[in-house]
Write an enzyme that holds these catalytic residues in place. Structure first.
Site, PDB file in Angstrom:
ATOM      1  N   LYS A   1       0.709  -1.175   0.085  1.00 63.15           N
ATOM      2  CA  LYS A   1      -0.210   0.074  -0.035  1.00 63.15           C
ATOM      3  C   LYS A   1       0.793   1.364   0.132  1.00 63.15           C
ATOM      4  O   LYS A   1       0.700   2.216  -0.724  1.00 63.15           O
ATOM      5  CB  LYS A   1      -1.032  -0.085   1.260  1.00 63.15           C
ATOM      6  CG  LYS A   1      -2.040  -1.097   1.087  1.00 63.15           C
ATOM      7  CD  LYS A   1      -2.938  -1.306   2.179  1.00 63.15           C
ATOM      8  CE  LYS A   1      -3.796  -2.609   2.237  1.00 63.15           C
ATOM      9  NZ  LYS A   1      -4.488  -2.770   3.291  1.00 63.15           N
TER      10      LYS A   1
ATOM     11  N   GLN B   1      -4.842  -1.410   9.686  1.00 64.01           N
ATOM     12  CA  GLN B   1      -4.685  -2.837   9.072  1.00 64.01           C
ATOM     13  C   GLN B   1      -5.258  -3.952   9.995  1.00 64.01           C
ATOM     14  O   GLN B   1      -4.862  -4.145  11.060  1.00 64.01           O
ATOM     15  CB  GLN B   1      -3.121  -3.288   8.760  1.00 64.01           C
ATOM     16  CG  GLN B   1      -2.988  -4.310   7.763  1.00 64.01           C
ATOM     17  CD  GLN B   1      -3.416  -4.462   6.290  1.00 64.01           C
ATOM     18  OE1 GLN B   1      -3.657  -3.470   5.873  1.00 64.01           O
ATOM     19  NE2 GLN B   1      -3.711  -5.419   5.960  1.00 64.01           N
TER      20      GLN B   1
ATOM     21  N   ASP C   1     -10.998   2.565   3.532  1.00 61.57           N
ATOM     22  CA  ASP C   1     -11.416   1.218   3.617  1.00 61.57           C
ATOM     23  C   ASP C   1     -12.690   0.821   3.247  1.00 61.57           C
ATOM     24  O   ASP C   1     -13.132  -0.431   3.198  1.00 61.57           O
ATOM     25  CB  ASP C   1     -10.828   0.536   4.888  1.00 61.57           C
ATOM     26  CG  ASP C   1      -9.342  -0.235   4.707  1.00 61.57           C
ATOM     27  OD1 ASP C   1      -9.129  -0.668   3.735  1.00 61.57           O
ATOM     28  OD2 ASP C   1      -8.934  -0.437   5.842  1.00 61.57           O
TER      29      ASP C   1
HETATM   30  N1  GUN Z   1      -6.798  -6.809   5.955  1.00 64.89           N
HETATM   31  C1  GUN Z   1      -7.231  -7.659   4.908  1.00 64.89           C
HETATM   32  N2  GUN Z   1      -7.886  -7.057   3.855  1.00 64.89           N
HETATM   33  C2  GUN Z   1      -7.626  -5.746   4.514  1.00 64.89           C
HETATM   34  C3  GUN Z   1      -8.365  -4.597   4.088  1.00 64.89           C
HETATM   35  O1  GUN Z   1      -8.520  -4.397   2.814  1.00 64.89           O
HETATM   36  N3  GUN Z   1      -8.016  -3.390   4.936  1.00 64.89           N
HETATM   37  C4  GUN Z   1      -7.429  -3.590   6.118  1.00 64.89           C
HETATM   38  N4  GUN Z   1      -7.390  -2.298   6.890  1.00 64.89           N
HETATM   39  N5  GUN Z   1      -7.017  -4.537   6.655  1.00 64.89           N
HETATM   40  C5  GUN Z   1      -7.252  -5.601   5.839  1.00 64.89           C
END
Ligand code: GUN
Length: 294
Positions: A52, A96, A119
């Site tokens: 990311k 996350q 998100d």
């Molecule tokens: N863990 C697995 N996929 C995601 C996601 O798309 N966003 C976040 N914040 N955590 C995750």
């Protein structure tokens, strides 16, 4: 059979985003800024967050990575979330997941200002998405729909089977695929661990979206000739071949299933890169105040 190239599409979208950012900055506008909170040192989460941060650079965004050790208290984490909510320089941020057991993920998600929730996990965004209002759509479902659109895959009236009912993928992608829009307008069935006759239901499907996190769960005898297969699975399994010592496995037995399909996503290089690019797009929308004005 057409291989859906998420890597190529995501590279193209990142270029489109970077061009728009360059234009914004050239006109004296603010560079979009994404912050990410990472708790602990889970291998998968470390990799995702690193991707990311890298994507932010490719899109011309500013990024900030905030780390906490796994023993951080819930209150400390919530205090950081509140600080980011108030930080005018941060357009959007993510925490996350998964979080350590002693921290309530739901409490953390609900503390994030929904206008910065790139998100799309906050109940306001989830609710608005489910009734078709402007919102931040969570990244994986948005990425899947973008792939269907860019490959011009027909969805109207299609039998779409979603495997898995997670809050992050199964539920939102089912809601989007049934919405009266393109992509969407499909007849959606959601299968989960209590579903009876799962193989039979899958065999009816024009489109299967597999998001249950069970490596190679979907076998050739569960797939109709000419079906479209979207594989969301990303289970890390040990490997003696790769340098890292592990590799990603999808929810679909690719070798056996691919010859039967009209379209299929590979793992890696299918849905994964699209998820990251959808987060970038949401961040750009947040920076432009295109979803929620102040
Ligand atoms: N863990 C697995 N996929 C995601 C996601 O798309 N966003 C976040 N914040 N955590 C995750």
């Amino acid at each position: 059979m057409t291989l859906i190239d998420g890597k190529a599409i995501s590279a193209q979208i990142k270029q489109e985003i970077a061009a728009e950012v360059a234009e914004i900055v050239a006109k004296g506008g603010k560079r979009p800024h994404l912050a990410a909170i990472l708790v602990g040192h889970d291998g998968g989460s470390e990799t995702y967050v690193a991707h990311k941060v890298k994507a932010c650079g490719e899109c011309g965004f500013k990024s900030t990575l905030i780390r906490f050790e796994a023993d951080v208290t819930e209150e400390e984490l919530l205090a950081k979330v509140r600080e980011l909510n108030e930080d005018a320089d941060v357009d959007g941020f993510i925490v996350q997941l998964p979080l350590p057991k002693h921290i309530s993920e739901q409490k953390v998600i609900e503390t994030i200002d929904y206008r910065k929730d790139v998100d799309g996990f906050h109940p306001i965004n989830v609710g608005r998405m489910s009734i078709g209002l402007p919102c931040f759509v969570s990244a994986t479902p948005a990425g899947i729909l973008e792939l269907l659109k860019r490959y011009e895959i027909p969805t109207k009236g299609a039998e779409c089977v979603v495997l898995g009912r997670s809050n992050i993928v199964g539920k939102p992608v089912a809601a989007l695929m049934m919405q009266k829009a393109y992509p969407g307008n499909a007849t959606v069935t959601v299968c989960h661990s209590a579903t009876k006759n799962l193989a039979e239901i899958c065999r009816r499907a024009d489109i299967i979206i597999a998001a249950l996190g069970s490596p190679e769960f979907v076998k050739a005898d569960m797939v109709k000739e000419g079906a479209v297969i979207i594989d969301v699975g990303t289970t890390r399994v040990p490997s003696t071949v790769t340098k890292s010592g592990w590799k990603l496995k999808g929810d679909v037995d690719f070798e056996a299933v691919a010859p039967k399909c009209s379209f299929i996503t590979p793992v890696p290089g299918g849905v994964g890169p699209m998820t990251i690019v959808s987060l970038m797009r949401n961040t750009l929308l947040a920076a432009k105040k295109a979803v929620y004005a102040d």
